[in-house]
Design a protein around this motif. Sequence first.
Motif, PDB file in Angstrom:
ATOM      1  N   UNK A 105     -12.675   9.686  -2.449  1.00  0.00           N
ATOM      2  CA  UNK A 105     -12.883   8.998  -0.922  1.00  0.00           C
ATOM      3  C   UNK A 105     -11.667  10.330  -0.635  1.00  0.00           C
ATOM      4  N   UNK A 106     -11.450  10.865   0.300  1.00  0.00           N
ATOM      5  CA  UNK A 106     -10.979  12.301   1.025  1.00  0.00           C
ATOM      6  C   UNK A 106     -10.356  11.977   2.754  1.00  0.00           C
ATOM      7  N   UNK A 107      -9.446  11.460   2.771  1.00  0.00           N
ATOM      8  CA  UNK A 107      -8.900  11.532   3.555  1.00  0.00           C
ATOM      9  C   UNK A 107      -8.125  12.425   4.248  1.00  0.00           C
ATOM     10  N   UNK A 131      -2.136  11.221   5.214  1.00  0.00           N
ATOM     11  CA  UNK A 131      -2.251  10.049   5.099  1.00  0.00           C
ATOM     12  C   UNK A 131      -2.596   8.946   4.107  1.00  0.00           C
ATOM     13  N   UNK A 132      -2.577   9.919   3.021  1.00  0.00           N
ATOM     14  CA  UNK A 132      -3.106   8.833   1.606  1.00  0.00           C
ATOM     15  C   UNK A 132      -1.844   8.837   0.906  1.00  0.00           C
ATOM     16  N   UNK A 133      -0.984   9.316   1.188  1.00  0.00           N
ATOM     17  CA  UNK A 133       0.564   8.197   0.087  1.00  0.00           C
ATOM     18  C   UNK A 133       0.691   7.357   1.164  1.00  0.00           C
ATOM     19  N   UNK A 134       0.489   7.292   2.966  1.00  0.00           N
ATOM     20  CA  UNK A 134       0.692   5.685   3.507  1.00  0.00           C
ATOM     21  C   UNK A 134      -0.796   4.991   3.038  1.00  0.00           C
ATOM     22  N   UNK A 135      -1.757   4.786   3.363  1.00  0.00           N
ATOM     23  CA  UNK A 135      -2.519   4.174   2.586  1.00  0.00           C
ATOM     24  C   UNK A 135      -2.820   3.524   1.407  1.00  0.00           C
ATOM     25  N   UNK A 136      -2.238   4.573   0.483  1.00  0.00           N
ATOM     26  CA  UNK A 136      -2.682   4.103  -1.384  1.00  0.00           C
ATOM     27  C   UNK A 136      -0.501   2.557  -1.173  1.00  0.00           C
ATOM     28  N   UNK A 143     -10.583   1.197   8.765  1.00  0.00           N
ATOM     29  CA  UNK A 143     -11.222   1.665   7.574  1.00  0.00           C
ATOM     30  C   UNK A 143     -10.921   0.503   6.351  1.00  0.00           C
ATOM     31  N   UNK A 144      -9.901   0.819   5.923  1.00  0.00           N
ATOM     32  CA  UNK A 144      -9.635  -0.076   4.938  1.00  0.00           C
ATOM     33  C   UNK A 144     -10.561  -1.029   4.227  1.00  0.00           C
ATOM     34  N   UNK A 145     -11.108  -1.844   5.490  1.00  0.00           N
ATOM     35  CA  UNK A 145     -11.323  -3.070   5.307  1.00  0.00           C
ATOM     36  C   UNK A 145     -13.035  -2.282   4.811  1.00  0.00           C
ATOM     37  N   UNK A 173      -9.091  -0.950  -6.317  1.00  0.00           N
ATOM     38  CA  UNK A 173     -10.631  -0.095  -6.493  1.00  0.00           C
ATOM     39  C   UNK A 173     -10.333   1.136  -5.497  1.00  0.00           C
ATOM     40  N   UNK A 174      -9.853   0.670  -4.475  1.00  0.00           N
ATOM     41  CA  UNK A 174      -9.686   1.527  -3.075  1.00  0.00           C
ATOM     42  C   UNK A 174      -8.555   2.585  -3.201  1.00  0.00           C
ATOM     43  N   UNK A 175      -7.175   2.237  -3.884  1.00  0.00           N
ATOM     44  CA  UNK A 175      -6.390   3.168  -4.503  1.00  0.00           C
ATOM     45  C   UNK A 175      -6.419   4.083  -5.771  1.00  0.00           C
TER      46      UNK A 175
END
Length: 884
Positions: free
Chosen positions: A456-458, A463-468, A583-585, A449-451
């Motif tokens: 949400x703007x990072x 960092x968005x690619x790393x986040x996903x 942040x992710x949690x 769901x987060x992906x």
Amino acid sequence: PPHVPDFGWISFRMLCGLARPSSAALWRKVWLYKAVKWSEKQKIVYTTPTPAGTKKDTSSLFPSSYSPEYVESSWYQWWEKEGFFRPEQHRLSHSVDQTFSLCIPPPNVTGTLHLGHALTVAVEDVLVRRRMQGYRVLWLPGCDHAGIATQTVVERRLLKEGGKHRQDFTRQEFLREVWKWKNEKGEEIYQQLRALGASLDWSRACFTMDPGFSRAVTEAFVRLCDSGLIYRSEALVNWSCALESAISDIEVDSKELSGQTMLSVPGYENKVEFGTMLTFAYPIEGHDGEVAVSTTRPETMLGDVAVAVHPDDPRYQAVHGKQCRHPFTDRLLPIIADSMVDMELGTGAVKVTPAHDHTDFLLSQRHSLPRLTVIGGDGTMTPSCGQWLQGVKRFDARQLVVDALVEKKLFRGKKDHAMTLPVCSRSGDIIEPLLKKQWFLRCDEMAKKAVEDRQLEIIPHYYTKTWKNWLSNISDWCISRQLWWGHQIPAYRVELPNSADKQEEHWVWGQSEDEARQRAAVRYGVKPEDITLTQDPDVLDTWFSSGLFPFAMLGWPEQTTDLQRFYPNSILETGSDLIFFWVARMVMLGTELTGQLPFKQVLLHSLVRDKHGRKMSKSLGNVIDPLDVIHGVSLERLQEKVKEGNLDPREQLVAMEAQRKDFPTGIPQCGTDALRFALCSHKMQGEDISLSISQVLSCRHFCNKMWQALRFTLGVLGANTTPTCAVSSMERWICSRLYSTVVQCEQAFEAYELHTVTSALYSFWVHSLCDVYMECVKPVASSVLYHCVSMSLALLSPFMPFITEELWQRLQPRGPGAAAPPERSMFTAVPLLLSAHWHFPEEERDFLLVQEVIRVARSLRSQCRMTKEKPASKSFNSSKITLH
């Protein structure tokens, strides 16, 4: 030249560079010991009696030089008492009827602030100055209970003061000691935040062990259990034998070894060898041959249950399906084929120890292998290893195993081996993967769901690619900790009447034991009074409660007014190193429990390193306490702090030598404003920040520049200003420069490019206002000068709250129509607005020629080594420039 506009008469003194220029570059070259002596000379103490919480008297004499100790006294207590930090106070004439909210990343209750915290405060305090634009702003402070760190600190204290260990107390007795320590020391972190000038709403301060927050943690656990996202299972966890607890991923440091390395390990008198690969042989049962395996951890071979080879490895084709005989336990170990094996590593054959290795655990699942635990939670060998090893510490057992292999003629050699060693950041212990029954949180669906959420703007966007990628490969989260301090897990083991199988576990959960009992009665069809419940003694991972912070701090699960008004938060600002672990949690838990993202934007700043670009570490002696930069500190006190720490004697010597080299006479007093401005002057989105004290000193010198400019301004304005318009070319130029600076700052603020803002403000104040306009302004009351200075202070206020408040309060009585200092604070009163009629682009463009002449003249003066002796004054009219 005829195309140059009439800027009035400009002094030849300024043209030749004899006017005092900015000396930021000069101060970077000043030896630190001279800076220390200089800062000592500049210390001026504010001595006017000011009762705590009352407004500082700015009608006293204006000191001749800037002193942070003088400027930064009394203001914060007044701001806080008057409630200027509370959103209820943000009702301004230029209100935009919008809210802006964020929470500070809660520092550990045990800790002291470091420069990373100072950067966080500096950046976030700039963000919340939207209250100057009429927003209703909430910046919420909080403190984390820091389970492992706090328990460790209190245990050391009890051992030092009374010679007692935690186990000498009951759980409740020990927790009373922790609360006693917290009540004594817990406020220190808040006082440090106040010293940094953080405009936090202290009336809403939140501690993660407060009753309200604890109710939120229990509610979250119960809801997640009810939805099937929390489950209990046996799996490998990161285990610290020193702490006797599982720890989170973020508490595991990776130490890279290039080869044989001797390291100190807690609990061992002698250093332990790492970074070597040992090879030994397993005899093949019913066969003359053997299979040689390589390992970096020979002590775990007592828990081997198989030998694995790659199915395509020609060296072992003939032994697939055969068995090896364990030389010490006499067990038969099957030789299995699996493509997970790296044929190029070691001998190409690996020992399989599922209870002590993550890869081997996966192999055991694929091949239905047993899992034998041979190292206990305290780091000693278990009884299953035999009497010769039982109770022996794991790294002592390592040499005993090697000696025994040599004796049985099964040892085949040792060589250097590059490896990554997992180390507990809390204790310095070597992490031991152990098989434990724990509570886990399923993360795959929440991460998905987060992906997929595009709201949400990072920032920075890369960092968005790393986040996903990280969220797409996430594993379940172990949330159990074997501690006493923390939120005890609200789950209860159920003992049913007449239960035959005592080994089978039954668990329920609830907001209270009574609720759990009712749930168990319904689930198992028995009377509540016939059930025996035992609460799980473990506590929840600190990161679990921290993950609830954006909404629990506002009163969730209750639908409070604050929750309705300020949730979701407008933004989260934190260090880039916490993007996954915190942040992710927060995103996953917030979306799951509230149905909304906890914030709309995530702004990540870089790490602060020392001037050499090294990560700050206590063992390197380069950790800088921001309060030492603010107040100044001697070398002797710096070295005392190292001795008071937990470094071993060898690391102490290294750290103290580094301090003697970098700070030969200590750190000079720089003040809060200079430190904050220096931190924000670095580009925070991207490369790490390498901060040196000389940079902070340069910013202190800028503070002095501001101070002297106000002294000059008050002298020019006299008792009051007369409202005037920008009639001359010089006035139109400075007004236009101010307008352009405001526009540039507004654009950079929106892009969170704070280094651009600080650069623009520094350039305007020093190069336009001081070096040019103030050198040319006639000694008459001018509202243009007043407004330029006043607006500049407003722009600088988010970065430098103390000096701007001091100077603004002194300036206000000289404003048009003003009679006395206002009973309001600068950052709740000044709108950052300018109208377009202040913009004169032609004057700005044409004056570039004059500035270039000045620059060249100064360069020539430097090249010709002209003295500072004042020459005969010459002047020129801008329509005809003549140099003598």
